[in-house]
Design a protein around this motif. Sequence first.
Motif, PDB file in Angstrom:
ATOM      1  N   GLU A  94      32.743  35.010  39.899  1.00  0.00           N
ATOM      2  CA  GLU A  94      33.202  36.473  40.041  1.00  0.00           C
ATOM      3  C   GLU A  94      32.973  36.551  38.435  1.00  0.00           C
ATOM      4  O   GLU A  94      32.580  37.895  38.177  1.00  0.00           O
ATOM      5  N   SER A 110      41.866  46.329  43.403  1.00  0.00           N
ATOM      6  CA  SER A 110      41.434  47.539  44.166  1.00  0.00           C
ATOM      7  C   SER A 110      42.349  48.394  44.335  1.00  0.00           C
ATOM      8  O   SER A 110      42.287  49.631  44.611  1.00  0.00           O
ATOM      9  N   ALA A 122      27.737  43.147  35.511  1.00  0.00           N
ATOM     10  CA  ALA A 122      27.811  44.728  35.855  1.00  0.00           C
ATOM     11  C   ALA A 122      28.499  45.332  34.549  1.00  0.00           C
ATOM     12  O   ALA A 122      27.903  46.559  34.465  1.00  0.00           O
ATOM     13  N   GLN A 140      31.139  40.073  37.128  1.00  0.00           N
ATOM     14  CA  GLN A 140      31.953  40.948  36.190  1.00  0.00           C
ATOM     15  C   GLN A 140      31.036  41.332  35.058  1.00  0.00           C
ATOM     16  O   GLN A 140      30.800  42.449  34.502  1.00  0.00           O
ATOM     17  N   GLU A 174      33.166  49.848  39.927  1.00  0.00           N
ATOM     18  CA  GLU A 174      33.283  48.801  40.924  1.00  0.00           C
ATOM     19  C   GLU A 174      32.242  47.986  40.822  1.00  0.00           C
ATOM     20  O   GLU A 174      31.020  48.063  40.352  1.00  0.00           O
ATOM     21  N   VAL A 175      32.705  46.437  41.057  1.00  0.00           N
ATOM     22  CA  VAL A 175      31.690  45.316  40.799  1.00  0.00           C
ATOM     23  C   VAL A 175      31.644  44.822  42.324  1.00  0.00           C
ATOM     24  O   VAL A 175      32.609  44.382  42.869  1.00  0.00           O
ATOM     25  N   GLU A 176      30.305  45.060  42.896  1.00  0.00           N
ATOM     26  CA  GLU A 176      30.189  44.272  43.997  1.00  0.00           C
ATOM     27  C   GLU A 176      30.179  42.762  43.940  1.00  0.00           C
ATOM     28  O   GLU A 176      29.660  41.969  43.008  1.00  0.00           O
ATOM     29  N   GLY A 177      30.652  42.087  45.023  1.00  0.00           N
ATOM     30  CA  GLY A 177      30.715  40.765  45.094  1.00  0.00           C
ATOM     31  C   GLY A 177      32.377  40.357  44.565  1.00  0.00           C
ATOM     32  O   GLY A 177      32.490  39.112  44.906  1.00  0.00           O
ATOM     33  N   GLY A 230      36.128  40.763  45.412  1.00  0.00           N
ATOM     34  CA  GLY A 230      37.219  41.498  46.187  1.00  0.00           C
ATOM     35  C   GLY A 230      38.415  41.626  45.532  1.00  0.00           C
ATOM     36  O   GLY A 230      38.495  41.680  44.429  1.00  0.00           O
TER      37      GLY A 230
END
Length: 355
Positions: free
Chosen positions: A231, A195, A238, A235, A210-213, A215
Amino acid sequence: MRIGVPKERVDRERRVALVPDVVRRLRAAEHEVVIEAAAGLTAGATDEAYVQAGATIGDPWGAQVVAKVAPPTADEVARLGGDTILVGFLNPLGDPGGLEAIAARGATALAMEKVPRISRAQSMDALSSQATVSGYRAVLIAATELPRFFPMFMTAAGTVPPAQVLVLGAGVAGLQAIATARRLGAVVTAFDIRSAVKEQIQSLGAKFFEVEGIGDAEAAGGYARELTPEEQQLQREALSVQMGKSDVIVTTALVPGRPAPKLIPAAAVEGMRAGSVIVDLAAEAGGNCELTQPGETFVTDNGVKIIGPLNLPSEMAEHASALYARNILSLIELGFDPGDEVVAGATVVRNGKVV
């Protein structure tokens, strides 16, 4: 100090470790430089230019420091002396046998890809300098291969929309790919699991995907950590949607010494429209795309062209060599004190022992 520069002999390697401008600076510092005949020709540097810069044309292997680009061949290793310091890209994680061979000669070796990623070593960061070339070149390849315009065109015959470019990975190569694609007029979206790079992406005029979930996934040294299976699935799901909207995808996700993460599954390629182009900069490590064939270009059944280039910096040998030579210069100016953290971090063989 006597510094030797051999001619590179491996396939696809057109770069040279030192260029005349850097030789001139080394001579001003009272170093002696020996260049093998024709060592710089493929990078645009003639023997005459080296001589004018103060170098001698001759046998470089008797020098205290031997500077190379590619790992040495078996014949080159056999020419190393016990008191020689070898500097270059040595692939220490991918070729431990090569280090053992160097160690057997009693030499010391510093791998440019192991230079620590710290502030005081930035001028020696050869991975970054060469990644800049790769990112730039990748977009030019994509623009050439894409059967569409990159920029928007407004003509009497109608408006042509701009190309949609997706860049996966926002390290040095990725950021340069973003900047180059934007200069050519494309609409650019970029993805990275770290990020911290969001602001850098946006500062270049690209959209951060951005990919939710997931961090922040930044690990030590500024590289990305390995994602969990959960994850990775988030990824893939999305990104598949964004891939289907993209005319060009440039992938740059790579951590030295590890297989490249698979970011583009075959199913995602099937969802791309005919004529779209994927340029996979991680091809040498297996590729970020499931269908990448290292060193090859092929077109899928649905008309997507997948390009897996090898050693892209060598295709722009003149400027790639100039950047690399400055990295070598900075290391030489630092000196080879084994107690220095930069030297210690880059050293992979010391006095005949793999360290």
